[in-house]
Structure formats: C-alpha cells, structure tokens
Scaffold this active site. Structure first.
Site, PDB file in Angstrom:
ATOM      1  N   GLU A   1       0.854  -1.196   0.000  1.00 54.83           N
ATOM      2  CA  GLU A   1       0.000   0.000   0.000  1.00 54.83           C
ATOM      3  C   GLU A   1       0.889   1.246   0.000  1.00 54.83           C
ATOM      4  OE1 GLU A   1      -2.417   1.573  -0.723  1.00 54.83           O
ATOM      5  OE2 GLU A   1      -3.968   1.684   0.819  1.00 54.83           O
TER       6      GLU A   1
ATOM      7  N   ASP B   1      -2.795   6.121   6.967  1.00 52.00           N
ATOM      8  CA  ASP B   1      -3.054   7.361   7.696  1.00 52.00           C
ATOM      9  C   ASP B   1      -3.942   7.010   8.895  1.00 52.00           C
ATOM     10  OD1 ASP B   1      -3.267  10.028   8.311  1.00 52.00           O
ATOM     11  OD2 ASP B   1      -4.748  10.484   6.791  1.00 52.00           O
TER      12      ASP B   1
ATOM     13  N   LYS C   1       1.697   7.453   8.621  1.00 54.11           N
ATOM     14  CA  LYS C   1       1.514   8.691   9.391  1.00 54.11           C
ATOM     15  C   LYS C   1       0.870   8.308  10.713  1.00 54.11           C
ATOM     16  CE  LYS C   1      -0.698  11.084   6.098  1.00 54.11           C
ATOM     17  NZ  LYS C   1      -1.201  12.248   5.296  1.00 54.11           N
TER      18      LYS C   1
ATOM     19  N   PHE D   1      -0.191  16.211   4.341  1.00 55.95           N
ATOM     20  CA  PHE D   1      -0.603  15.531   3.120  1.00 55.95           C
ATOM     21  C   PHE D   1       0.539  15.513   2.120  1.00 55.95           C
ATOM     22  CE2 PHE D   1      -3.043  14.533  -0.642  1.00 55.95           C
ATOM     23  CZ  PHE D   1      -3.890  13.558  -0.136  1.00 55.95           C
ATOM     24  N   VAL D   2       0.902  14.315   1.669  1.00 55.94           N
ATOM     25  CA  VAL D   2       2.051  14.170   0.767  1.00 55.94           C
ATOM     26  C   VAL D   2       1.614  13.621  -0.589  1.00 55.94           C
ATOM     27  CG1 VAL D   2       3.747  13.895   2.617  1.00 55.94           C
ATOM     28  CG2 VAL D   2       2.589  11.865   1.713  1.00 55.94           C
TER      29      VAL D   2
ATOM     30  N   ASP E   1      -1.320  10.658  -4.600  1.00 57.75           N
ATOM     31  CA  ASP E   1      -1.966  11.717  -5.377  1.00 57.75           C
ATOM     32  C   ASP E   1      -2.643  12.764  -4.511  1.00 57.75           C
ATOM     33  OD1 ASP E   1      -4.095   9.850  -4.557  1.00 57.75           O
ATOM     34  OD2 ASP E   1      -5.371  11.157  -5.765  1.00 57.75           O
TER      35      ASP E   1
ATOM     36  N   ARG F   1       0.816  11.952  -9.109  1.00 56.76           N
ATOM     37  CA  ARG F   1       1.327  10.604  -8.832  1.00 56.76           C
ATOM     38  C   ARG F   1       2.665  10.362  -9.514  1.00 56.76           C
ATOM     39  NH1 ARG F   1      -2.876   7.551  -6.652  1.00 56.76           N
ATOM     40  NH2 ARG F   1      -4.950   7.994  -7.437  1.00 56.76           N
TER      41      ARG F   1
END
Ligand code: IMP
Ligand code: MG
Length: 184
Positions: free
Chosen positions: A104, A108, A136, A157-158, A164, A170
């Site tokens: 994966e 999160d 995270k 948020f990365v 994406d 991506r």
C-alpha cells in the site's frame, strides 16, 4: 537531497528524494526476501497509489512471486478518510493457502488497511503481511500491524511516487508536500 531535482510548481518541498526511496526499497526487498526464503509470495498492489512502489519493490524481492491488483477507494476527493471503503477492483485469483503481501502507498487513519486485511483474511490465505511506503502514525484510528514500513511521516498531506492529490501528481519521482495555495 540532490540538486538535480526539478521541483514541480505545485510542490512546497521535497520530503524524500528518488535516491532515498530506492535505497529504502532495496532494504525492504532484501528483508522480505530473507523473511520468506523458500516460500512463494503473492504480492498485492493496492491501486492506484502503490503502483510505482510495487513495481520497484517486486523487482527487489528475490523470490518466486505472483502479482495481483486490487483497487479500493476511501477518501473520494477529500484529503480525509471517510471511513467508507469500497472495492473498485478485486483480485483476479484466489489467495487461499497463499502467503500474501499487501503493498500500500500510505497508512493514515488505518481505516482502509484494517478493512482490507479483514476481507482478505476471510479468504483463508496461509499468511498476510503488510508493506507500506509511508506511515503517518499521529492520525491512526484503527490499529494495524505494519510488517514493513518505508518511511514514517508527520501528519501532513504528501504526494508523488504514486501518491496523489485529487488524482494528480502521482508521477512525481519524489515524495513532497503540496503548496497550501493548491491544496485548499
Ligand atoms: P487511511 O484509510 O486514512 O489509512 O488512508 C489510506 C488511503 O488514503 C491511502 O491508501 C491513500 O490513498 C490515501 N492517503 C492518506 N494520506 C495520504 C497522503 O498524505 N497523500 C496521498 N494520499 C493519502
Ligand atoms: Mg491508496
């Protein structure tokens, strides 16, 4: 970090450069190869986010392996988990009696992965392990045992290297943080 990286205009800063990503994948691959020595593996790529990670990781795993794909959606177009996980594409073969490695992009809240593990366990594989590119931990709501983790990140948020924002970015070769003016 390498000076040669051309920063996309949407990116505020690079967190993990391509060289660091590949170095970590080589380590993960050699650990996985050792742990499963003499066994056959089914590598399950969770689309779309894990497509690049899986393509590099599977080549660094020195084992007889099959590759399969599953697509789930949990966020819609938001940056926060809705808790509703939908299977968009299922596996093409049975995993009964197989050693399964779920690959994966990121964990999160843990909602997506705990749901996935639950439904895959019901299919009676010999074993299930989880390999994630990023974790995270500060936002985790569901306890998920991560067997192999690429990078542990702060709660931001990365994007990039498969990850994406609203379906975009991506393709970036690094993992970075989106500028606030684009992410709001
Ligand atoms: P969770 O259910 O909250 O653990 O979220 C897992 C899914 O949300 C991942 O498979 C990603 O597709 C997406 N996601 C979570 N955090 C990020 C992020 O920082 N960037 C991009 N996608 C993310
Ligand atoms: Mg994903």
């Amino acid at each position: 970090m390498s000076d040669k990286i051309k920063l996309d205009k949407h990116i505020a800063r690079v967190l993990i450069d391509p060289v660091a990503i590949q170095q970590r994948i080589a380590e993960l691959g050699s650990q996985i190869s050792k742990d499963y020595a003499g066994r056959e593996l089914v590598v399950i790529c969770i689309l779309k986010g894990a497509f690049l990670f899986t393509s590099d990781l599977c080549r660094s795993i020195d084992l007889l392996q099959k590759l399969d794909f599953m697509a789930v959606s949990s966020y819609g177009h938001s940056t926060q988990s809705s808790g509703i996980v939908k299977i968009e594409k299922d596996l093409s073969e049975s995993i009964e009696g197989k050693h399964v490695l779920i690959v994966e992009d990121i964990i999160d809240s843990g909602l997506t992965m705990s749901y996935l593990v639950k439904i895959l366990r019901d299919r009676k594989p010999a074993s299930i392990k989880i390999c994630v590119l990023c974790h995270k931990p500060s936002n985790q709501q569901q306890c998920v045992k991560i067997d192999y983790c690429g990078f542990t990140l702060e709660d931001e948020f990365v994007v990039g290297y498969g990850l994406d924002f609203k379906g975009y970015l991506r393709n970036l070769p690094y993992i970075g943080v989106v500028k606030p003016e684009y992410s709001e």
